[in-house]
Every structure is written in structure tokens, then in C-alpha cells.
Enzyme design. Structure first.
Site, PDB file in Angstrom:
ATOM      1  N   VAL A 100      40.105   6.818 -20.361  1.00  0.00           N
ATOM      2  CA  VAL A 100      39.237   6.695 -19.352  1.00  0.00           C
ATOM      3  C   VAL A 100      39.125   7.718 -18.603  1.00  0.00           C
ATOM      4  CG1 VAL A 100      39.526   5.628 -17.064  1.00  0.00           C
ATOM      5  CG2 VAL A 100      40.417   4.343 -18.953  1.00  0.00           C
ATOM      6  N   GLU A 103      50.850   8.827 -31.065  1.00  0.00           N
ATOM      7  CA  GLU A 103      51.553   9.533 -30.895  1.00  0.00           C
ATOM      8  C   GLU A 103      50.973  10.448 -29.541  1.00  0.00           C
ATOM      9  OE1 GLU A 103      49.646  10.685 -34.035  1.00  0.00           O
ATOM     10  OE2 GLU A 103      51.533  10.015 -35.315  1.00  0.00           O
ATOM     11  N   ASN A 158      52.735  12.932 -20.688  1.00  0.00           N
ATOM     12  CA  ASN A 158      51.623  11.952 -20.244  1.00  0.00           C
ATOM     13  C   ASN A 158      52.585  11.196 -19.829  1.00  0.00           C
ATOM     14  OD1 ASN A 158      49.577  10.835 -20.613  1.00  0.00           O
ATOM     15  ND2 ASN A 158      48.252  11.391 -21.883  1.00  0.00           N
ATOM     16  N   TYR A 177      52.147   1.973 -22.105  1.00  0.00           N
ATOM     17  CA  TYR A 177      51.830   1.636 -23.746  1.00  0.00           C
ATOM     18  C   TYR A 177      54.133   0.924 -23.388  1.00  0.00           C
ATOM     19  CZ  TYR A 177      48.370   4.676 -25.255  1.00  0.00           C
ATOM     20  OH  TYR A 177      47.553   5.551 -25.274  1.00  0.00           O
TER      21      TYR A 177
HETATM   22  C1  LIG Z   1      46.622   7.002 -19.807  1.00  0.00           C
HETATM   23  C2  LIG Z   1      45.038   6.411 -19.137  1.00  0.00           C
HETATM   24  C3  LIG Z   1      44.487   6.243 -20.258  1.00  0.00           C
HETATM   25  C4  LIG Z   1      45.308   5.091 -18.254  1.00  0.00           C
HETATM   26  O1  LIG Z   1      44.475   4.725 -17.540  1.00  0.00           O
HETATM   27  P1  LIG Z   1      44.155   3.857 -16.418  1.00  0.00           P
HETATM   28  O2  LIG Z   1      42.631   3.425 -16.249  1.00  0.00           O
HETATM   29  O3  LIG Z   1      44.418   4.919 -15.372  1.00  0.00           O
HETATM   30  O4  LIG Z   1      44.970   2.875 -16.411  1.00  0.00           O
HETATM   31  P2  LIG Z   1      45.624   1.636 -15.322  1.00  0.00           P
HETATM   32  O5  LIG Z   1      44.782   1.830 -14.122  1.00  0.00           O
HETATM   33  O6  LIG Z   1      45.108   0.178 -16.374  1.00  0.00           O
HETATM   34  O7  LIG Z   1      47.152   1.413 -15.550  1.00  0.00           O
HETATM   35  C5  LIG Z   1      47.741   0.741 -16.210  1.00  0.00           C
HETATM   36  C6  LIG Z   1      49.693   0.971 -16.052  1.00  0.00           C
HETATM   37  O8  LIG Z   1      49.225   3.399 -16.529  1.00  0.00           O
HETATM   38  C7  LIG Z   1      50.048   3.484 -15.545  1.00  0.00           C
HETATM   39  N1  LIG Z   1      49.920   4.406 -15.344  1.00  0.00           N
HETATM   40  C8  LIG Z   1      48.016   4.486 -15.056  1.00  0.00           C
HETATM   41  N2  LIG Z   1      48.017   6.011 -14.384  1.00  0.00           N
HETATM   42  C9  LIG Z   1      49.747   6.337 -14.355  1.00  0.00           C
HETATM   43  C10 LIG Z   1      49.648   7.426 -13.132  1.00  0.00           C
HETATM   44  N3  LIG Z   1      48.565   8.051 -12.928  1.00  0.00           N
HETATM   45  N4  LIG Z   1      51.386   7.789 -13.155  1.00  0.00           N
HETATM   46  C11 LIG Z   1      52.373   6.693 -13.597  1.00  0.00           C
HETATM   47  N5  LIG Z   1      51.717   5.354 -14.501  1.00  0.00           N
HETATM   48  C12 LIG Z   1      50.530   5.313 -14.143  1.00  0.00           C
HETATM   49  C13 LIG Z   1      51.286   2.365 -15.323  1.00  0.00           C
HETATM   50  O9  LIG Z   1      52.221   2.042 -15.585  1.00  0.00           O
HETATM   51  C14 LIG Z   1      49.792   1.348 -15.127  1.00  0.00           C
HETATM   52  O10 LIG Z   1      50.607   0.107 -14.816  1.00  0.00           O
HETATM   53  P3  LIG Z   1      50.518  -0.400 -13.054  1.00  0.00           P
HETATM   54  O11 LIG Z   1      48.987  -0.182 -12.451  1.00  0.00           O
HETATM   55  O12 LIG Z   1      50.210  -1.509 -13.010  1.00  0.00           O
HETATM   56  O13 LIG Z   1      51.737   0.816 -11.897  1.00  0.00           O
HETATM   57  C15 LIG Z   1      44.812   7.022 -18.373  1.00  0.00           C
HETATM   58  O14 LIG Z   1      45.115   8.023 -17.607  1.00  0.00           O
HETATM   59  C16 LIG Z   1      44.661   8.100 -19.241  1.00  0.00           C
HETATM   60  O15 LIG Z   1      42.936   8.326 -19.530  1.00  0.00           O
HETATM   61  N6  LIG Z   1      44.559   9.832 -19.376  1.00  0.00           N
HETATM   62  C17 LIG Z   1      44.009  10.481 -19.869  1.00  0.00           C
HETATM   63  C18 LIG Z   1      43.903  10.450 -21.474  1.00  0.00           C
HETATM   64  C19 LIG Z   1      45.061  10.444 -22.096  1.00  0.00           C
HETATM   65  O16 LIG Z   1      46.105  11.232 -21.774  1.00  0.00           O
HETATM   66  N7  LIG Z   1      44.984   9.086 -22.809  1.00  0.00           N
HETATM   67  C20 LIG Z   1      46.434   8.659 -23.526  1.00  0.00           C
HETATM   68  C21 LIG Z   1      46.333   9.379 -24.608  1.00  0.00           C
HETATM   69  S1  LIG Z   1      48.080   9.293 -25.895  1.00  0.00           S
END
Ligand SMILES: CC(C)(COP(=O)(O)OP(=O)(O)OC[C@H]1O[C@@H](n2cnc3c(N)ncnc32)[C@H](O)[C@@H]1OP(=O)(O)O)[C@@H](O)C(=O)NCCC(=O)NCCS
Length: 154
Positions: free
Chosen positions: A78, A110, A115, A122
Site C-alpha cells: 500500500v 514470507e 515488519n 496477517y
Molecule cells: C503492511 C501494509 C500492507 C498494511 O497496509 P495498511 O493499509 O496500512 O493496513 P490497514 O490500515 O488495512 O491495517 C490493517 C492492520 O494491519 C496492522 N497494521 C497496519 N499498519 C500498522 C503499523 N504501522 N503498526 C502496527 N500494525 C499495523 C494492524 O493490525 C491493522 O489493523 P487495525 O487497524 O485494526 O489495528 C502496509 O503497511 C505496507 O504496504 N507496508 C509496506 C509493504 C509491506 O511491508 N508489505 C508486506 C510485505 S510481507
């Protein structure tokens, strides 16, 4: 869909024309981003590559490989300004439906132990740790392990 987003996310297949936008997001959110070649190889190999678009803006993407009844989530991202608004969970739900629709019985991925955001996402979707791959990822101080997570889809 999450009430946190004003716009309804739309999904469409990634094409070669998306790679510039994808690379820009990728480079901004990962310390070790996928390359242009990684994405063009994934498209050429026929992996499931989807863009998520909000109000005409590319805000995220996924790459999924389905083979031998197993889905492998290879990339779920995202864009930085769009994070923490429910899109990651929305995108993951889209992937789980896609995997089920293609007949996969389970999905694996993985993730770096560092992270925490991805692991929280997940875990809340029911993924469980099944293995650790030692030194799987490049990292500033050498290598970082990968946690292998799995979710049964049956
Ligand atoms: C991981 C990622 C996809 C999450 O996307 P997002 O749109 O921010 O997530 P959401 O807003 O839908 O949140 C879903 C859940 O993720 C977790 N989460 C998201 N950001 C978080 C943060 N900064 N710290 C802790 N938990 C987090 C929480 O459990 C959250 O649930 P909650 O809102 O009920 O607490 C995003 O941070 C990202 O793209 N990161 C960089 C790429 C990456 O690491 N991808 C995964 C590789 S395996």
C-alpha cells in the site's frame, strides 16, 4: 469496505504500463524494493498481478502465484500516504478470495520479523507461523530471517 476511506477501491489487472507507478511506490516503502525486472517477470510468468486504484490514483498492488493448489503471496503493498486507512486489510481479503476462486487450499507468504505492521495484519487474518528461513533477506547488518506464514483456505 472500511469507513476510513472516502473512495471505493477498484481492482484491475496490472499491466506493463503500471510498472513506473508500481516502482515509485515500491521504492518509497521498502528498504529493499523489487526491481522493474521482478515486476515484468511476474507479469510475463502470468502471476496474478492486481492494482488497487482509489479515485484514479494507483494506491497499492498485489502479486500472487498459484501453483499445485497453493497460493503464494509474493507482494502486497500500500502506498505510504494511503497506509493505515484499511486498504491493506481490504487488499488481503481480495487476495484470499482470489486464491479461493483459483482453487488453492492454502496460502503462504514470507515476511521479515521486523515488519510488525505486516505481521499484525496477517495474524489478525488467521495466518500462523509454519517455518523460519534463516538469512533469507538482505539487511543493513547482514541478513534477516523470513517468517513463513500460512493460512488454510478450505
Ligand atoms: C503492511 C501494509 C500492507 C498494511 O497496509 P495498511 O493499509 O496500512 O493496513 P490497514 O490500515 O488495512 O491495517 C490493517 C492492520 O494491519 C496492522 N497494521 C497496519 N499498519 C500498522 C503499523 N504501522 N503498526 C502496527 N500494525 C499495523 C494492524 O493490525 C491493522 O489493523 P487495525 O487497524 O485494526 O489495528 C502496509 O503497511 C505496507 O504496504 N507496508 C509496506 C509493504 C509491506 O511491508 N508489505 C508486506 C510485505 S510481507
Amino acid at each position: 469496505m472500511s469507513a476510513q476511506l472516502d473512495l471505493v477501491p477498484r481492482y484491475r489487472r496490472m499491466t506493463a504500463a503500471d510498472i513506473d507507478a508500481v516502482i515509485a511506490i515500491e521504492g518509497a516503502i521498502y528498504p529493499y524494493p523489487w526491481t522493474r525486472g521482478n515486476f515484468s517477470d511476474a507479469l510475463a510468468a502470468g502471476y496474478h498481478c492486481w492494482m488497487v486504484v482509489c479515485g484514479g490514483e494507483s494506491v497499492g498492488y498485489v502479486v500472487v502465484l498459484v501453483a499445485a493448489g497453493e497460493a503464494h503471496l509474493l507482494n502486497l503493498s500500500v502506498a505510504g500516504p494511503w497506509q493505515r486507512r484499511g486498504l491493506g486489510r481490504e487488499l488481503l481479503n481480495y487476495v484470499l478470495k482470489l486464491a479461493r476462486d483459483t482453487g488453492a487450499g492454502k496460502i503462504l507468504l514470507e515476511v521479515r520479523p521486523s515488519n510488525r505492521a505486516a505481521i499484525a495484519l496477517y495474524s489478525s487474518a488467521g495466518f500462523a507461523e509454519i517455518a523460519l528461513r534463516r538469512g533469507y533477506y538482505p539487511a543493513g547488518s547482514g541478513r534477516e530471517d523470513a517468517i513463513v506464514l500460512q493460512l488454510d483456505l478450505d
